[in-house]
Design a protein around this motif. Structure first.
Motif, PDB file in Angstrom:
ATOM      1  N   GLN A  14       0.828  -1.206   0.000  1.00 45.22           N
ATOM      2  CA  GLN A  14       0.000   0.000   0.000  1.00 45.22           C
ATOM      3  C   GLN A  14       0.865   1.260   0.000  1.00 45.22           C
ATOM      4  N   GLY A  15       2.032   1.183   0.627  1.00 41.94           N
ATOM      5  CA  GLY A  15       2.908   2.350   0.663  1.00 41.94           C
ATOM      6  C   GLY A  15       3.716   2.552  -0.596  1.00 41.94           C
ATOM      7  N   MET A  16       3.856   1.476  -1.416  1.00 41.76           N
ATOM      8  CA  MET A  16       4.711   1.565  -2.603  1.00 41.76           C
ATOM      9  C   MET A  16       4.042   1.003  -3.847  1.00 41.76           C
ATOM     10  N   SER A  17       2.748   0.928  -3.905  1.00 44.79           N
ATOM     11  CA  SER A  17       2.044   0.252  -4.998  1.00 44.79           C
ATOM     12  C   SER A  17       2.349   0.860  -6.366  1.00 44.79           C
ATOM     13  N   GLN A  18       2.655   2.137  -6.407  1.00 41.78           N
ATOM     14  CA  GLN A  18       2.926   2.788  -7.686  1.00 41.78           C
ATOM     15  C   GLN A  18       4.285   2.396  -8.265  1.00 41.78           C
ATOM     16  N   ASN A  19       5.126   1.806  -7.445  1.00 42.47           N
ATOM     17  CA  ASN A  19       6.490   1.517  -7.878  1.00 42.47           C
ATOM     18  C   ASN A  19       6.818   0.031  -7.897  1.00 42.47           C
ATOM     19  N   LEU A  20       5.811  -0.828  -7.779  1.00 40.90           N
ATOM     20  CA  LEU A  20       6.057  -2.256  -7.695  1.00 40.90           C
ATOM     21  C   LEU A  20       5.236  -3.034  -8.721  1.00 40.90           C
ATOM     22  N   THR A  21       5.820  -4.111  -9.211  1.00 46.06           N
ATOM     23  CA  THR A  21       5.098  -5.062 -10.065  1.00 46.06           C
ATOM     24  C   THR A  21       4.924  -6.336  -9.247  1.00 46.06           C
ATOM     25  N   VAL A  22       3.680  -6.649  -8.893  1.00 44.33           N
ATOM     26  CA  VAL A  22       3.431  -7.753  -7.962  1.00 44.33           C
ATOM     27  C   VAL A  22       2.253  -8.603  -8.433  1.00 44.33           C
ATOM     28  N   GLU A  23       2.100  -9.731  -7.766  1.00 41.97           N
ATOM     29  CA  GLU A  23       0.896 -10.544  -7.918  1.00 41.97           C
ATOM     30  C   GLU A  23       0.417 -10.925  -6.521  1.00 41.97           C
ATOM     31  N   LEU A  24      -0.886 -11.015  -6.377  1.00 43.14           N
ATOM     32  CA  LEU A  24      -1.468 -11.318  -5.068  1.00 43.14           C
ATOM     33  C   LEU A  24      -1.221 -12.784  -4.703  1.00 43.14           C
ATOM     34  N   CYS A  25      -0.774 -12.990  -3.485  1.00 39.82           N
ATOM     35  CA  CYS A  25      -0.543 -14.357  -3.000  1.00 39.82           C
ATOM     36  C   CYS A  25      -1.835 -14.916  -2.386  1.00 39.82           C
ATOM     37  N   GLU A  26      -1.858 -16.217  -2.239  1.00 39.01           N
ATOM     38  CA  GLU A  26      -2.908 -16.829  -1.439  1.00 39.01           C
ATOM     39  C   GLU A  26      -2.766 -16.327  -0.005  1.00 39.01           C
ATOM     40  N   PRO A  27      -3.880 -16.048   0.677  1.00 38.31           N
ATOM     41  CA  PRO A  27      -3.773 -15.600   2.072  1.00 38.31           C
ATOM     42  C   PRO A  27      -2.899 -16.556   2.880  1.00 38.31           C
ATOM     43  N   ILE A  28      -1.987 -16.004   3.658  1.00 38.96           N
ATOM     44  CA  ILE A  28      -1.030 -16.811   4.415  1.00 38.96           C
ATOM     45  C   ILE A  28      -1.544 -17.009   5.835  1.00 38.96           C
ATOM     46  N   VAL A  29      -1.781 -18.254   6.184  1.00 38.55           N
ATOM     47  CA  VAL A  29      -2.198 -18.575   7.545  1.00 38.55           C
ATOM     48  C   VAL A  29      -0.922 -18.794   8.359  1.00 38.55           C
ATOM     49  N   ALA A  30      -0.610 -17.844   9.210  1.00 39.53           N
ATOM     50  CA  ALA A  30       0.647 -17.883   9.957  1.00 39.53           C
ATOM     51  C   ALA A  30       0.399 -18.302  11.398  1.00 39.53           C
ATOM     52  N   LYS A  31       1.361 -19.004  11.935  1.00 39.99           N
ATOM     53  CA  LYS A  31       1.284 -19.457  13.318  1.00 39.99           C
ATOM     54  C   LYS A  31       1.205 -18.255  14.260  1.00 39.99           C
ATOM     55  N   GLY A  32       0.222 -18.328  15.179  1.00 41.45           N
ATOM     56  CA  GLY A  32       0.062 -17.248  16.152  1.00 41.45           C
ATOM     57  C   GLY A  32      -0.789 -16.099  15.668  1.00 41.45           C
ATOM     58  N   LYS A  33      -1.250 -16.151  14.420  1.00 42.22           N
ATOM     59  CA  LYS A  33      -2.062 -15.077  13.858  1.00 42.22           C
ATOM     60  C   LYS A  33      -3.530 -15.516  13.804  1.00 42.22           C
ATOM     61  N   THR A  34      -4.401 -14.629  14.250  1.00 33.95           N
ATOM     62  CA  THR A  34      -5.832 -14.954  14.243  1.00 33.95           C
ATOM     63  C   THR A  34      -6.427 -14.818  12.860  1.00 33.95           C
ATOM     64  N   ALA A  35      -5.845 -13.957  12.029  1.00 35.39           N
ATOM     65  CA  ALA A  35      -6.363 -13.760  10.678  1.00 35.39           C
ATOM     66  C   ALA A  35      -5.244 -14.043   9.678  1.00 35.39           C
ATOM     67  N   ALA A  36      -5.674 -14.503   8.489  1.00 36.04           N
ATOM     68  CA  ALA A  36      -4.686 -14.775   7.449  1.00 36.04           C
ATOM     69  C   ALA A  36      -4.038 -13.474   6.985  1.00 36.04           C
ATOM     70  N   LEU A  37      -2.768 -13.586   6.569  1.00 36.25           N
ATOM     71  CA  LEU A  37      -2.023 -12.408   6.125  1.00 36.25           C
ATOM     72  C   LEU A  37      -2.238 -12.166   4.637  1.00 36.25           C
ATOM     73  N   ILE A  38      -2.532 -10.915   4.310  1.00 36.57           N
ATOM     74  CA  ILE A  38      -2.605 -10.526   2.890  1.00 36.57           C
ATOM     75  C   ILE A  38      -1.179 -10.190   2.451  1.00 36.57           C
ATOM     76  N   ALA A  39      -0.736 -10.811   1.395  1.00 36.05           N
ATOM     77  CA  ALA A  39       0.641 -10.627   0.964  1.00 36.05           C
ATOM     78  C   ALA A  39       0.736 -10.577  -0.552  1.00 36.05           C
ATOM     79  N   TRP A  40       1.866 -10.048  -1.028  1.00 38.71           N
ATOM     80  CA  TRP A  40       2.086  -9.877  -2.454  1.00 38.71           C
ATOM     81  C   TRP A  40       3.465 -10.422  -2.812  1.00 38.71           C
ATOM     82  N   ARG A  41       3.547 -11.019  -3.975  1.00 41.67           N
ATOM     83  CA  ARG A  41       4.810 -11.580  -4.454  1.00 41.67           C
ATOM     84  C   ARG A  41       5.373 -10.670  -5.538  1.00 41.67           C
TER      85      ARG A  41
END
Length: 427
Positions: free
Chosen positions: A398-425
């Motif tokens: 969100q802070g650098m979207s204008q300067n990055l070429t990315v693709e959306l990842c599958e939501p990451i279910v991380a240990k200790g996290k109540t909600a899945a992480l939104i991430a980009w590759r």
């Protein structure tokens, strides 16, 4: 008129040199400045230890021989101040040549005063002594700093002796000129036959030697202290990072616990444990060291606050997401060149946000680091990244979207996290 033109030119040169020095001062490493001193301190040291000696003796001899009124109304006397400052500023740069630098003072004075005095300039014994001792000091410092560095133990006391004898030489000149004497054989015999002259001469010889031996001791001690301080500084930077060392020197309060925004980059070799089982310890150590040796400079190009090595994991702390993402790209490229030869790769994760920063540990063992959910999340992103890829958090995107070429990842279910992480590759 010629004198004022030369004086104006010299002043402009000094002002420009001061401006350039200030720019260099701002860009130099703070640790190096503390260890070796600033250009300004080197300038003052040069005046007090070398160039100022000629100025004092030449000015005092002129004052005694000419009287106050003629002394303060003679423009060439003020030129001595400018010439001394020019020479001192030149010699305050350790890269410049000491032989030629020590001739600048007398050279500038000669160039300006020669047209005024004409051929009488060469008949003045003060000028002869000025040039003679300038050449002697220039030669000794040329040998010491450039041509024969291995004989410092002899050159430093000898230089101090020459400075002491310079006092005797100006004393003799004042005696000759004030009594209108001729420096012939009769004068020399008369001089050496005087008990007071013998006392002055030998007193200055022994004082010069003693001061020279003291200077030699101080130079040796200073060199040892600088080498020790440099070693301790290097070890501090290796363990704490240059950011912590500079903060400790410039603003120690800045090392207290504080909440701030940081970008965390984690990189870890995929399948490292299983690879180690099939590889000899010597090869593992060699590859790991080569991995560090290539990835660390890639991370260091983007001004990290700290880089930490733990096993096959690298953590780098940056002030901004832009630095962190650029570093991650550079680190991944460097790692790929090393690790692909061995059939392994490194995954990288980047996250940013508020952390607690400071020195953590006990009274005896402390380290600078950052803690908080941001650090944990960055580690989780890295753990979900395949070798050779870079995953960034949604906050970074969100802070650098204008300067990055990315693709959306599958939501990451991380240990200790109540909600899945939104991430980009990164692509």
């Amino acid at each position: 008129m010629q004198y004022f033109l030369v004086l104006s030119l010299l002043i402009k040169m000094m002002n420009q040199a001061m401006k350039n020095a200030k720019k260099r001062f701002r860009s130099e490493n703070l640790w190096e400045i503390r260890l070796k001193g600033t250009r300004t301190s080197a300038f003052l040291t040069e005046i007090l230890s070398n160039s100022g000696h000629f100025f004092i003796l030449k000015s005092l001899s002129d004052l005694i021989l000419a009287g106050w009124f003629k002394f303060i109304t003679d423009p060439t006397e003020y030129l001595l101040i400018v010439a001394m400052c020019v020479q001192s500023w030149y010699l305050s740069n350790s890269k410049y040549h000491r032989f030629w630098g020590n001739l600048m003072f007398v050279g500038i004075y000669t160039v300006v005063d020669l047209p005024i005095d004409g051929l009488d300039f060469f008949q003045n014994p003060t000028h002869f002594v000025f040039w003679l001792f300038s050449l002697m000091i220039a030669t000794l410092q040329g040998l010491r700093f450039h041509w024969a560095k291995g004989i410092d133990y002899w050159l430093i006391p000898l230089e101090s002796l020459v400075r002491a004898l310079m006092v005797v030489a100006f004393y003799v000149v004042i005696g000759i000129k004030s009594h209108y004497l001729i420096a012939d054989t009769e004068f020399i015999l008369s001089f050496v036959g005087s008990a007071t002259h013998w006392f002055l001469t030998w007193s200055m010889v022994f004082i010069g030697l003693l001061l020279g031996l003291q200077s030699l001791q101080l130079v040796k001690q200073r060199k040892q202290l600088q080498e020790t301080a440099q070693l301790l500084g290097n070890m501090a930077e290796w363990g704490m990072g240059s950011h912590v060392v500079e903060t400790a020197l410039n603003n120690p309060e800045g090392l207290a616990f504080q909440k701030c925004d940081r970008t965390i980059v984690f990189m870890d070799i995929r399948g490292f444990t299983s690879w180690c089982e099939k590889t000899s310890p010597e090869t593992v150590a060699t590859v790991l060291n080569e991995y560090y040796r290539c990835v660390e400079p890639a991370a260091a190009k983007f001004q990290p606050l700290k880089i930490t090595f733990t096993g096959d994991e690298i953590m780098a702390i940056y002030a901004t997401p832009r630095q962190g993402v650029a570093a991650a790209k550079s680190m991944s490229k460097a790692a790929l060149e090393i690790l692909e030869l061995y059939g392994v790769g490194a995954g990288c994760g980047v996250h940013c946000g508020s952390v607690i920063e400071g020195l953590f540990g006990s009274e005896d063992v402390r380290t600078y680091t950052v803690i908080g959910d941001v650090v944990n999340t960055a580690k989780r992103l890295e753990g979900a990244t395949p070798g050779g890829a870079i995953t960034i958090s949604d906050a970074v995107y969100q802070g650098m979207s204008q300067n990055l070429t990315v693709e959306l990842c599958e939501p990451i279910v991380a240990k200790g996290k109540t909600a899945a992480l939104i991430a980009w590759r990164l692509i």
